[in-house]
Scaffold this motif. Structure first.
Motif, PDB file in Angstrom:
ATOM      1  N   TYR A 101     -10.824  81.327  92.487  1.00  0.00           N
ATOM      2  CA  TYR A 101     -10.367  82.709  92.552  1.00  0.00           C
ATOM      3  C   TYR A 101      -8.979  82.835  93.158  1.00  0.00           C
ATOM      4  N   THR A 102      -8.528  81.769  93.785  1.00  0.00           N
ATOM      5  CA  THR A 102      -7.200  81.804  94.404  1.00  0.00           C
ATOM      6  C   THR A 102      -6.627  80.392  94.348  1.00  0.00           C
ATOM      7  N   GLU A 103      -5.320  80.273  94.519  1.00  0.00           N
ATOM      8  CA  GLU A 103      -4.694  78.948  94.477  1.00  0.00           C
ATOM      9  C   GLU A 103      -5.171  78.079  95.646  1.00  0.00           C
ATOM     10  N   LEU A 104      -5.372  76.792  95.402  1.00  0.00           N
ATOM     11  CA  LEU A 104      -5.860  75.879  96.441  1.00  0.00           C
ATOM     12  C   LEU A 104      -4.884  74.717  96.620  1.00  0.00           C
ATOM     13  N   ARG A 105      -3.624  75.067  96.682  1.00  0.00           N
ATOM     14  CA  ARG A 105      -2.562  74.061  96.655  1.00  0.00           C
ATOM     15  C   ARG A 105      -2.468  73.258  97.954  1.00  0.00           C
ATOM     16  N   ILE A 106      -2.500  73.965  99.067  1.00  0.00           N
ATOM     17  CA  ILE A 106      -2.292  73.294 100.359  1.00  0.00           C
ATOM     18  C   ILE A 106      -3.444  72.338 100.631  1.00  0.00           C
ATOM     19  N   SER A 107      -4.636  72.797 100.350  1.00  0.00           N
ATOM     20  CA  SER A 107      -5.821  71.980 100.568  1.00  0.00           C
ATOM     21  C   SER A 107      -5.740  70.646  99.808  1.00  0.00           C
ATOM     22  N   SER A 108      -5.392  70.698  98.530  1.00  0.00           N
ATOM     23  CA  SER A 108      -5.271  69.471  97.727  1.00  0.00           C
ATOM     24  C   SER A 108      -4.185  68.556  98.269  1.00  0.00           C
ATOM     25  N   ASN A 109      -3.090  69.162  98.691  1.00  0.00           N
ATOM     26  CA  ASN A 109      -1.963  68.401  99.203  1.00  0.00           C
ATOM     27  C   ASN A 109      -2.311  67.719 100.534  1.00  0.00           C
ATOM     28  N   LEU A 110      -3.046  68.413 101.395  1.00  0.00           N
ATOM     29  CA  LEU A 110      -3.436  67.837 102.688  1.00  0.00           C
ATOM     30  C   LEU A 110      -4.258  66.559 102.491  1.00  0.00           C
ATOM     31  N   CYS A 111      -5.117  66.566 101.487  1.00  0.00           N
ATOM     32  CA  CYS A 111      -5.980  65.399 101.248  1.00  0.00           C
ATOM     33  C   CYS A 111      -5.173  64.123 101.037  1.00  0.00           C
ATOM     34  N   LYS A 112      -3.961  64.269 100.584  1.00  0.00           N
ATOM     35  CA  LYS A 112      -3.109  63.095 100.327  1.00  0.00           C
ATOM     36  C   LYS A 112      -2.322  62.667 101.563  1.00  0.00           C
ATOM     37  N   ARG A 113      -2.196  63.563 102.532  1.00  0.00           N
ATOM     38  CA  ARG A 113      -1.247  63.300 103.621  1.00  0.00           C
ATOM     39  C   ARG A 113      -1.851  63.192 105.023  1.00  0.00           C
ATOM     40  N   VAL A 114      -3.132  63.534 105.172  1.00  0.00           N
ATOM     41  CA  VAL A 114      -3.716  63.540 106.523  1.00  0.00           C
ATOM     42  C   VAL A 114      -4.177  62.146 106.973  1.00  0.00           C
ATOM     43  N   LEU A 115      -4.107  61.935 108.264  1.00  0.00           N
ATOM     44  CA  LEU A 115      -4.698  60.727 108.854  1.00  0.00           C
ATOM     45  C   LEU A 115      -5.175  61.070 110.275  1.00  0.00           C
ATOM     46  N   SER A 116      -6.441  60.770 110.537  1.00  0.00           N
ATOM     47  CA  SER A 116      -6.992  61.067 111.858  1.00  0.00           C
ATOM     48  C   SER A 116      -6.972  59.817 112.733  1.00  0.00           C
ATOM     49  N   LEU A 117      -6.412  59.968 113.927  1.00  0.00           N
ATOM     50  CA  LEU A 117      -6.237  58.843 114.866  1.00  0.00           C
ATOM     51  C   LEU A 117      -7.399  58.808 115.870  1.00  0.00           C
ATOM     52  N   PRO A 118      -7.598  57.662 116.526  1.00  0.00           N
ATOM     53  CA  PRO A 118      -8.665  57.601 117.536  1.00  0.00           C
ATOM     54  C   PRO A 118      -8.452  58.679 118.612  1.00  0.00           C
ATOM     55  N   ILE A 119      -9.506  59.405 118.911  1.00  0.00           N
ATOM     56  CA  ILE A 119      -9.440  60.342 120.046  1.00  0.00           C
ATOM     57  C   ILE A 119     -10.835  60.553 120.626  1.00  0.00           C
ATOM     58  N   HIS A 120     -10.925  60.552 121.936  1.00  0.00           N
ATOM     59  CA  HIS A 120     -12.153  60.867 122.666  1.00  0.00           C
ATOM     60  C   HIS A 120     -11.789  60.920 124.143  1.00  0.00           C
ATOM     61  N   PRO A 121     -12.680  61.473 124.974  1.00  0.00           N
ATOM     62  CA  PRO A 121     -12.311  61.690 126.384  1.00  0.00           C
ATOM     63  C   PRO A 121     -12.054  60.401 127.155  1.00  0.00           C
ATOM     64  N   TYR A 122     -12.487  59.264 126.623  1.00  0.00           N
ATOM     65  CA  TYR A 122     -12.381  58.010 127.379  1.00  0.00           C
ATOM     66  C   TYR A 122     -11.279  57.094 126.842  1.00  0.00           C
ATOM     67  N   LEU A 123     -10.413  57.636 125.978  1.00  0.00           N
ATOM     68  CA  LEU A 123      -9.307  56.842 125.417  1.00  0.00           C
ATOM     69  C   LEU A 123      -8.212  56.660 126.474  1.00  0.00           C
ATOM     70  N   GLU A 124      -7.835  55.400 126.709  1.00  0.00           N
ATOM     71  CA  GLU A 124      -6.836  55.100 127.746  1.00  0.00           C
ATOM     72  C   GLU A 124      -5.415  55.345 127.221  1.00  0.00           C
ATOM     73  N   LEU A 125      -4.517  55.655 128.140  1.00  0.00           N
ATOM     74  CA  LEU A 125      -3.119  55.856 127.768  1.00  0.00           C
ATOM     75  C   LEU A 125      -2.549  54.593 127.103  1.00  0.00           C
ATOM     76  N   GLU A 126      -2.954  53.423 127.614  1.00  0.00           N
ATOM     77  CA  GLU A 126      -2.485  52.155 127.026  1.00  0.00           C
ATOM     78  C   GLU A 126      -2.875  52.049 125.552  1.00  0.00           C
ATOM     79  N   GLU A 127      -4.091  52.495 125.254  1.00  0.00           N
ATOM     80  CA  GLU A 127      -4.566  52.462 123.860  1.00  0.00           C
ATOM     81  C   GLU A 127      -3.743  53.422 122.998  1.00  0.00           C
ATOM     82  N   GLN A 128      -3.453  54.570 123.541  1.00  0.00           N
ATOM     83  CA  GLN A 128      -2.648  55.543 122.791  1.00  0.00           C
ATOM     84  C   GLN A 128      -1.252  54.996 122.514  1.00  0.00           C
ATOM     85  N   LYS A 129      -0.726  54.290 123.491  1.00  0.00           N
ATOM     86  CA  LYS A 129       0.613  53.717 123.303  1.00  0.00           C
ATOM     87  C   LYS A 129       0.618  52.685 122.187  1.00  0.00           C
ATOM     88  N   ARG A 130      -0.495  51.943 122.065  1.00  0.00           N
ATOM     89  CA  ARG A 130      -0.603  50.970 120.975  1.00  0.00           C
ATOM     90  C   ARG A 130      -0.592  51.659 119.612  1.00  0.00           C
TER      91      ARG A 130
END
Ligand SMILES: *Cc1c(COP(=O)(O)O)cnc(C)c1O
Length: 378
Positions: free
Chosen positions: A336-365
């Protein structure tokens, strides 16, 4: 490095969790033990909602909400095109028609502009009765409820907040799972507040809806489960899971939510100069960081980065590879409406490790791998 380190979390909370589980074993109250009601009380207090009804998982929670409102054949339900499958699956499962809506590139959440367009198109066509907006708090960030609420009032629609990833987030101090006429969450282990199996919860301020939900989750019970007044489901939270969640909710409120926000802040500081698109948290909003999702310039760069991270044994995930309207089961459905951004995001997103116990050293890596790749790219 773990994408979401549940082992480390267990080591920290072990003593309390073990004791809590042990108690359930000794009492042998495996279904609907006192811990379930206590947890529901705690969750209602935390979110500031009058009623909390726990259930089997986050998908059932959504479906139970639609059933409680009597949503079914002939009804249209609006849902973001960029989300986990459940958000749309439940609409089709109750026999209603999902209408996919585009999202905003900055927040990954439903676009109010696209939403209004879709609502108007459905009204103009006159084939379906527009009934519900399912708004998703994607990756931990609450959707734009101030705008969504305006549209819901203008077009007389109900809001169902899918807070499966959003528990702990807030807008100007008002907590996630309180924004919908009914709101839901999931306790799948990797969600912001997770248990050790499947689990979910439904939230509402409406007494009548709460009563129907309590009946629906236990075979449509009337006086008791052998008196059945409607067709329901068997969808309850196990007492063991409730006992685990009591400990985890305490840790979540006491330090995990602020710790994970500290991690997000560090990523932001590290990555800002390199990647143009780190996740945006609008003024007054708090995310519970179910995911930390960055946006690369194109698919090639994204896939290359994921490979480079993997070479360094750093896990990353693509949430999501396919938009809802691109899923095989929904192919051929009217848009019913254009879905352009949604399709485009699927090609460009990447989720990185994250949780409350992630160390700064790990983030730097993580940062170093990204920095090296982006420099080579330029
Ligand atoms: C995980 C998730 C669900 C479903 O939760 P389950 O407990 O796995 O059934 C629903 N919606 C969204 C957005 C989710 O991320």
């Amino acid at each position: 490095m773990e994408f979401r380190d549940l082992k480390k979390q267990y080591q920290v909370l072990k003593e309390d969790i073990d004791a809590s589980i042990q108690k359930v074993m000794e009492d042998a109250n495996f279904i609907s033990g006192t811990q379930v009601a206590e947890l529901e009380k705690g969750l209602a207090e935390y979110t500031g909602v009058k009623h909390c009804i726990t259930c089997g998982n986050g998908t059932d929670a959504l479906q139970l909400a639609l059933l409680a409102w009597g949503i079914g054949e002939g009804d249209a339900v609006f849902v973001p095109d960029f989300t986990f499958f459940s958000s749309a699956e439940v609409i089709a499962a109750v026999g209603a028609t999902p209408v996919f809506v585009d999202v905003e590139e900055e927040t990954f959440n439903i676009s109010p502009h696209s939403l209004e367009d879709a609502i108007c198109q459905v009204i103009e066509e006159g084939r379906w009765n527009p009934k519900v907006i399912i708004a998703v708090d994607l990756f931990g960030l609450p959707a734009n409820y101030p705008e969504i609420r305006k549209l819901a009032s203008r077009y007389r629609l109900k809001i169902l907040e899918d807070g499966a990833q959003g528990f702990g987030g807030s807008i100007h101090g008002k907590r996630a799972c309180s924004f919908g006429d009914v709101s839901t969450t999931s306790f799948f282990p990797a969600k912001p507040l997770g248990c050790y199996g499947d689990g979910g919860a439904i939230f509402t301020d409406d007494d009548e809806t709460a009563k129907i939900l309590q009946s629906l989750r236990v075979h449509g019970k009337g006086e008791d489960k052998y008196d059945n007044v409607r067709i329901g489901m068997n969808s309850r939270l196990d007492t063991i899971q409730a006992a685990i969640l009591q400990v985890k909710l305490r840790a979540f409120a006491e330090h995990e939510l602020s710790d994970v926000n500290e991690v997000a802040k560090n990523y932001q500081a590290l990555l800002t100069d390199i990647i143009c698109k780190v996740p945006k948290v609008p003024e007054g909003y708090v995310s519970s960081w179910a995911q930390y999702t960055i946006l690369l310039s194109d698919e090639k760069t994204r896939d290359m980065l994921q490979m480079k991270l993997k070479e360094q044994e750093i896990p990353s995930m693509i949430y999501y590879k396919k938009a809802m309207h691109e899923q095989a089961v929904f192919q051929g459905m009217k848009q019913y409406t254009e879905l352009r951004i949604s399709s485009n995001l699927c090609k460009r997103v990447l989720s990185l490790p994250i949780h409350p116990y992630l160390e700064l050293e790990e983030q730097k890596r993580v940062y170093e791998v990204i920095e090296r790749l982006i420099r080579v790219e330029e």
